[in-house]
Design an enzyme around this catalytic site. Structure first.
Site, mmCIF file in Angstrom:
data_model
loop_
_atom_site.group_PDB
_atom_site.id
_atom_site.type_symbol
_atom_site.label_atom_id
_atom_site.label_comp_id
_atom_site.label_asym_id
_atom_site.label_seq_id
_atom_site.Cartn_x
_atom_site.Cartn_y
_atom_site.Cartn_z
ATOM 1 N N HIS B 477 1.059 -1.149 0.044
ATOM 2 C CA HIS B 477 0.117 -0.087 -0.021
ATOM 3 C C HIS B 477 1.036 1.389 -0.129
ATOM 4 C CE1 HIS B 477 -2.724 -2.968 2.359
ATOM 5 N NE2 HIS B 477 -2.772 -3.050 1.260
HETATM 6 C C1 LIG Z 1 -1.118 -8.153 -3.703
HETATM 7 C C2 LIG Z 1 -1.628 -6.767 -3.478
HETATM 8 C C3 LIG Z 1 -3.094 -6.844 -2.585
HETATM 9 C C4 LIG Z 1 -3.733 -5.736 -2.180
HETATM 10 N N1 LIG Z 1 -4.810 -5.989 -1.387
HETATM 11 C C5 LIG Z 1 -5.403 -4.729 -1.069
HETATM 12 C C6 LIG Z 1 -6.546 -4.970 -0.156
HETATM 13 O O1 LIG Z 1 -7.065 -6.028 0.171
HETATM 14 N N2 LIG Z 1 -7.323 -3.804 -0.028
HETATM 15 C C7 LIG Z 1 -6.699 -2.663 -0.394
HETATM 16 O O2 LIG Z 1 -7.689 -1.547 -0.183
HETATM 17 N N3 LIG Z 1 -5.859 -2.590 -1.141
HETATM 18 C C8 LIG Z 1 -5.127 -3.669 -1.466
HETATM 19 N N4 LIG Z 1 -4.102 -3.496 -2.426
HETATM 20 C C9 LIG Z 1 -3.686 -2.031 -2.741
HETATM 21 C C10 LIG Z 1 -4.494 -1.686 -3.972
HETATM 22 O O3 LIG Z 1 -4.431 -2.572 -5.115
HETATM 23 C C11 LIG Z 1 -4.081 -0.227 -4.286
HETATM 24 O O4 LIG Z 1 -4.194 0.441 -3.094
HETATM 25 C C12 LIG Z 1 -4.893 0.223 -5.623
HETATM 26 O O5 LIG Z 1 -4.788 -0.415 -6.713
HETATM 27 C C13 LIG Z 1 -4.309 1.790 -5.939
HETATM 28 O O6 LIG Z 1 -4.980 2.542 -6.560
HETATM 29 P P1 LIG Z 1 -4.464 3.368 -7.750
HETATM 30 O O7 LIG Z 1 -5.306 3.803 -8.775
HETATM 31 O O8 LIG Z 1 -3.929 4.700 -6.804
HETATM 32 O O9 LIG Z 1 -3.278 2.848 -8.452
HETATM 33 P P2 LIG Z 1 -2.889 1.312 -9.187
HETATM 34 O O10 LIG Z 1 -4.173 0.582 -8.854
HETATM 35 O O11 LIG Z 1 -1.742 1.012 -8.881
HETATM 36 O O12 LIG Z 1 -2.983 1.808 -10.691
HETATM 37 C C14 LIG Z 1 -1.970 2.954 -11.173
HETATM 38 C C15 LIG Z 1 -1.971 3.028 -12.583
HETATM 39 O O13 LIG Z 1 -1.283 3.855 -13.299
HETATM 40 C C16 LIG Z 1 -0.609 3.608 -14.516
HETATM 41 N N5 LIG Z 1 0.588 4.402 -14.516
HETATM 42 C C17 LIG Z 1 1.602 4.355 -13.604
HETATM 43 N N6 LIG Z 1 2.749 5.205 -14.218
HETATM 44 C C18 LIG Z 1 2.090 5.841 -15.329
HETATM 45 C C19 LIG Z 1 2.427 6.777 -16.478
HETATM 46 N N7 LIG Z 1 3.765 7.238 -16.125
HETATM 47 N N8 LIG Z 1 1.632 7.129 -17.207
HETATM 48 C C20 LIG Z 1 0.518 6.349 -17.332
HETATM 49 N N9 LIG Z 1 -0.087 5.425 -16.691
HETATM 50 C C21 LIG Z 1 0.816 5.231 -15.478
HETATM 51 C C22 LIG Z 1 -0.321 2.075 -13.803
HETATM 52 O O14 LIG Z 1 0.058 1.222 -15.167
HETATM 53 C C23 LIG Z 1 -1.352 1.548 -13.324
HETATM 54 O O15 LIG Z 1 -2.351 0.847 -14.033
HETATM 55 C C24 LIG Z 1 -3.350 -4.608 -2.733
HETATM 56 C C25 LIG Z 1 -2.240 -4.398 -3.508
HETATM 57 C C26 LIG Z 1 -1.515 -5.696 -3.970
HETATM 58 C C27 LIG Z 1 -0.265 -5.372 -4.960
#
Ligand SMILES: Cc1cc2nc3c(=O)[nH]c(=O)nc-3n(C[C@H](O)[C@H](O)[C@H](O)COP(=O)(O)OP(=O)(O)OC[C@H]3O[C@@H](n4cnc5c(N)ncnc54)[C@H](O)[C@@H]3O)c2cc1C
Ligand code: SF4
Lengths: 193, 540
Positions: B477
């Site tokens: 996280h």
């Molecule tokens: C194994 C695992 C288990 C988890 N379990 C939980 C859980 O049970 N409960 C919970 O609340 N959270 C959990 N999480 C965390 C959760 O997945 C994240 O908090 C959440 O996905 C974050 O959302 P986000 O949209 O901020 O980022 P992300 O989901 O990481 O998405 C970011 C996106 O941005 C894109 N990106 C990055 N850089 C660039 C760039 N320069 N240009 C264009 N695109 C870009 C990436 O390709 C990605 O698709 C878990 C994570 C993992 C890895």
């Protein structure tokens, strides 16, 4: 314990064969409908539909390997393996060429050791051959050494088919193993229910 | 996905910029997808750019096999070592690429799907117990957005948690009932005075309009073949249905701004064929996750922003936080019925709120997937036949385990910075994750272990393993790296998630968290994203 064709189909669904498109979708609220989903997953009626590389000798060898790596209490191995492998190869789940090459490798090995192909060995010799070749000791690797490829394409293919399926996993008390859509009731049940 | 066709990606997909966009969203994880879906539904022209691919939903059963039968070949969700290169130079190694997925849907493709609200105390930690700092918003401000986020993620939950913050209505779907092993734990917990309750899950306990109910594949983390587990492709689909354009495999290289340094003018992105394009828009939302969001700002340095875009405070990348895992497990002399499903149904938040500054927050979990499954044992066994079956019968069936998430406080030295000595596939410096934890966190991990030991001993377990301060690791996280605040010297974004420096740049995601609590972050990410979308809609 008798393995059935239905078990092979359930094993195939775990192995991701048959493109269970929307796999869970028709099942409203869990229940043990998993086998039903698997049943529709594969249309293979018999084992003759395997890719050319996996012919009758390769299938017979897989059955022979299964007889060495499966527990002796399991019956119906022949049909189970043929249905499973047939479905795997039809569904592109495994690399038919890799299986065929691993069979050749195994045969070359046993020719040297016993002067016979693997299928023609006695059941003791089948187990012994795998041990002498160190197939029991190596990590599976489709690109690795001879024993590693035999472990990957033959032994682990068969162990996965059995123990990731509900029937195989049930031998150890798990009727809804990971990869099997066995519903959301079993996790709540005690061992005697 | 790797064709050699004619268009910008070799796959006949048009990756040229949209001529007229109101909003450009960088990142198609839950943060970006929710903002895009909201704004598209409000009638705005939205373009979403993601660095990773669009994974075919029909491949999910094959990905499940990759997980169940691991080999040297492909990871479950394809990565690219050049694209995803990083370094890790803190006290503790940080395994960044195990901790995220790049692609449409983002890290929720892999996630577990536990979704709980943070507590009231989380938002006022500095003033209430003298730990960390206060958020500039309180629980009440986020409360309606939490309710909306629970609807969006069709959360299955119940109102049986005596420690949860106040809520206004039931969860959208009923909670998953407790497991058989939960019932074994329940007695032991009662005996040691630990209150337990259900777990809110972003996983359908009943079918919804678009998705099936959970059917018990048990492989939720890293892939749910049935679609019952929420992932952000749901909101990408919703955004596209409302007319948004979502483009994959277009990593944004940098953001450009106007002469005055007041507004972002374009996101410069690369396409798979090596072209660069500029996407212009009225508003920009960076939702690239807690590591890539600060990295993109740092990569976008300019004369006006020599230390990185929106970084007048010098805090971009600072205060990187994760949750620490603490755990303990062993075996009973009776069946425990593990591995039927891949999610948990009981937790305890009794030790969540901090009594004073002596420890941080602890969230206790009771696992439904302790120990190996029969196939795990078989695939690595060094025996076959009857002997193997005996080994499997010994190895499966009696395991129990408890986990915990432990809070770490924001520390300036934990940070994401650029590593100039190493570049990615586009020649950009890779992120360096500088990460470690302090004495208070260590003490709290020990406290979590003590509670786990008390429960397991009461249960009569033969304790076989412990994850404590020495062998702990991150829960994946990524929080804190563009923190929220009202003072531009002390924070990067304001309470609307807009940067203090540039008036049309919003940062969505856990990078804006001031403190991290010990709740999995994504429900809070979703709530904040919906809040940010409201503010954006007002401005557009
Ligand atoms: C194994 C695992 C288990 C988890 N379990 C939980 C859980 O049970 N409960 C919970 O609340 N959270 C959990 N999480 C965390 C959760 O997945 C994240 O908090 C959440 O996905 C974050 O959302 P986000 O949209 O901020 O980022 P992300 O989901 O990481 O998405 C970011 C996106 O941005 C894109 N990106 C990055 N850089 C660039 C760039 N320069 N240009 C264009 N695109 C870009 C990436 O390709 C990605 O698709 C878990 C994570 C993992 C890895
Ligand atoms: S147990 Fe997990 S993987 Fe299986 S259907 Fe339910 S949510 Fe999906």
């Amino acid at each position: 314990m008798q393995l059935s064709r239905r078990d092979a189909l359930a094993a195939l669904s775990v192995a991701g064969v048959g493109s269970l498109a929307g796999c869970g979708a028709p099942i409203a609220s869990g229940g043990s409908d998993g086998d039903g989903a698997a049943e529709t997953a594969v249309s293979t009626e018999d084992s003759d539909r395997s890719d050319d590389a996996v012919g009758s000798h390769e299938l017979a060898t897989l059955v022979a390997v299964a007889s060495a790596v499966y527990p002796s209490s399991v019956d119906g191995v022949d049909d189970f393996v043929r249905t499973y492998v047939g479905g795997r190869i039809d569904g592109d789940g495994t690399n038919a060429g890799g299986v065929a090459e691993a069979v050749t490798t195994l045969d070359e090995y046993t020719e040297g050791l016993y002067g016979a192909e693997y299928v023609d060995l006695s059941s003791d010799e089948r187990a012994e051959a795998l041990a002498v070749m160190s197939v029991d000791d190596v990590d599976p690797d489709p690109h690795g050494t001879d024993p590693q490829r035999v472990r990957h394409y033959l032994v682990n293919e068969l162990l996965f088919a059995l123990y990731a399926s509900p029937t195989g996993a049930s031998l150890a008390g798990l009727e809804n193993p990971p990869g099997h859509p066995g519903g959301v009731q079993s996790y709540r049940e005690g061992p005697d229910e | 996905m790797n064709g050699t066709g004619s268009a910008a990606g070799g796959d006949a997909i048009d990756r040229t910029p949209s001529p007229r966009a109101d909003v450009c969203v960088v990142g198609a994880g839950p943060a970006g997808a929710l903002v895009a879906a909201e704004l598209a539904a409000a009638g705005h022209e939205v373009v979403v750019l993601d660095a990773g691919p669009r994974f075919d939903p029909d491949d999910r059963t094959e990905r499940m096999e990759r997980h169940l039968r691991p080999g040297p070949d492909a990871p479950v969700w394809d990565t690219d070592p050049e694209r995803d290169a990083y370094t890790s130079t803190g006290d503790r190694h940080y395994p960044l690429n195990a901790a995220r997925v790049k692609g449409i849907g983002g890290s929720t493709l892999h996630w577990q799907g536990m979704v709980m609200r943070m507590h009231e105390q989380d938002f006022e930690l500095g003033s209430s117990v003298g730990l960390g700092a206060d958020w500039p918003i309180d629980y009440d401000e986020l409360r309606p957005y939490y309710a909306a986020a629970e609807e969006e993620l069709s959360v299955s939950g119940a109102a049986d948690n005596p420690f949860a913050p106040p809520r206004e209505r039931p969860h959208p779907l009923p909670a998953f009932p407790p497991s058989y092993s939960d019932s074994l734990f329940a007695e032991a917990c009662e005996a040691v005075g630990l209150a337990t309750h259900s777990v809110p899950n972003a996983r359908n306990s009943e079918p919804t309009d678009g998705e099936s109910a959970c059917v018990g594949y048990g492989t939720c983390k890293p892939v749910c073949p049935s679609g019952a587990k929420y992932d952000a492709t749901r909101h990408i689909d919703a955004a596209e249905a409302e007319g948004a354009r979502v483009v994959d495999r277009v990593p944004v290289q940098r953001l450009e701004h106007d002469d005055g340094g007041d507004r972002v003018t374009a996101a410069v992105y690369a396409t798979p064929d090596g072209e660069e394009h500029r996407q212009e828009a009225r508003e920009f939302v960076v939702a690239a996750g807690g590591v890539e969001t600060p990295r993109l700002l740092l990569l976008s340095e300019s004369e006006a922003y020599p230390d990185g875009l929106a970084n007048s405070s010098g805090l971009v990348g600072r205060y990187f936080m994760d949750h620490l895992f603490a755990g303990m497990g062993g075996t009973l002399d009776e069946p425990t019925r593990q591995k039927h499903v891949g999610f948990n149904t009981t937790e305890s938040h009794q030790f969540y709120d901090r009594p004073d500054d002596s420890r941080t927050a602890i969230k206790l979990e009771f696992l439904n997937y302790a120990g190996p499954a029969p196939a795990d044992i078989a695939l690595t066994a060094d025996s076959f036949g009857d002997e193997l079956l005996e080994e499997i019968r010994d190895g499966y069936g009696t395991h129990v385990a408890m986990g915990a998430l432990v809070e770490q406080l924001p520390r300036k030295e934990n940070r994401i910075r650029l590593d100039p000595s190493r570049t990615d596939d586009h020649g950009n410096p890779v992120p360096d994750v500088v990460w470690g934890f302090d004495e208070t966190t260590r003490r709290t991990i020990e406290r979590a272990n003590e509670i786990q030991r008390a429960v397991l001993e009461e249960l009569g377990a033969d304790i076989g393993w412990t994850v404590g301060p020495e062998n702990t690791g991150p829960a994946y996280h990524h929080m804190g790296t563009t923190r929220m605040g009202t003072d531009p010297d002390e924070s990067v974004v304001d309470p609307q998630l807009r940067t203090h420096d540039l008036s049309n740049l919003t940062l969505a995601g856990s990078s804006v968290f001031v403190t991290g609590g010990a709740m999995n972050p994504t429900l809070t990410i979703a709530a904040l994203s919906l809040k940010a979308a409201d503010h954006l809609a007002e401005r557009l």
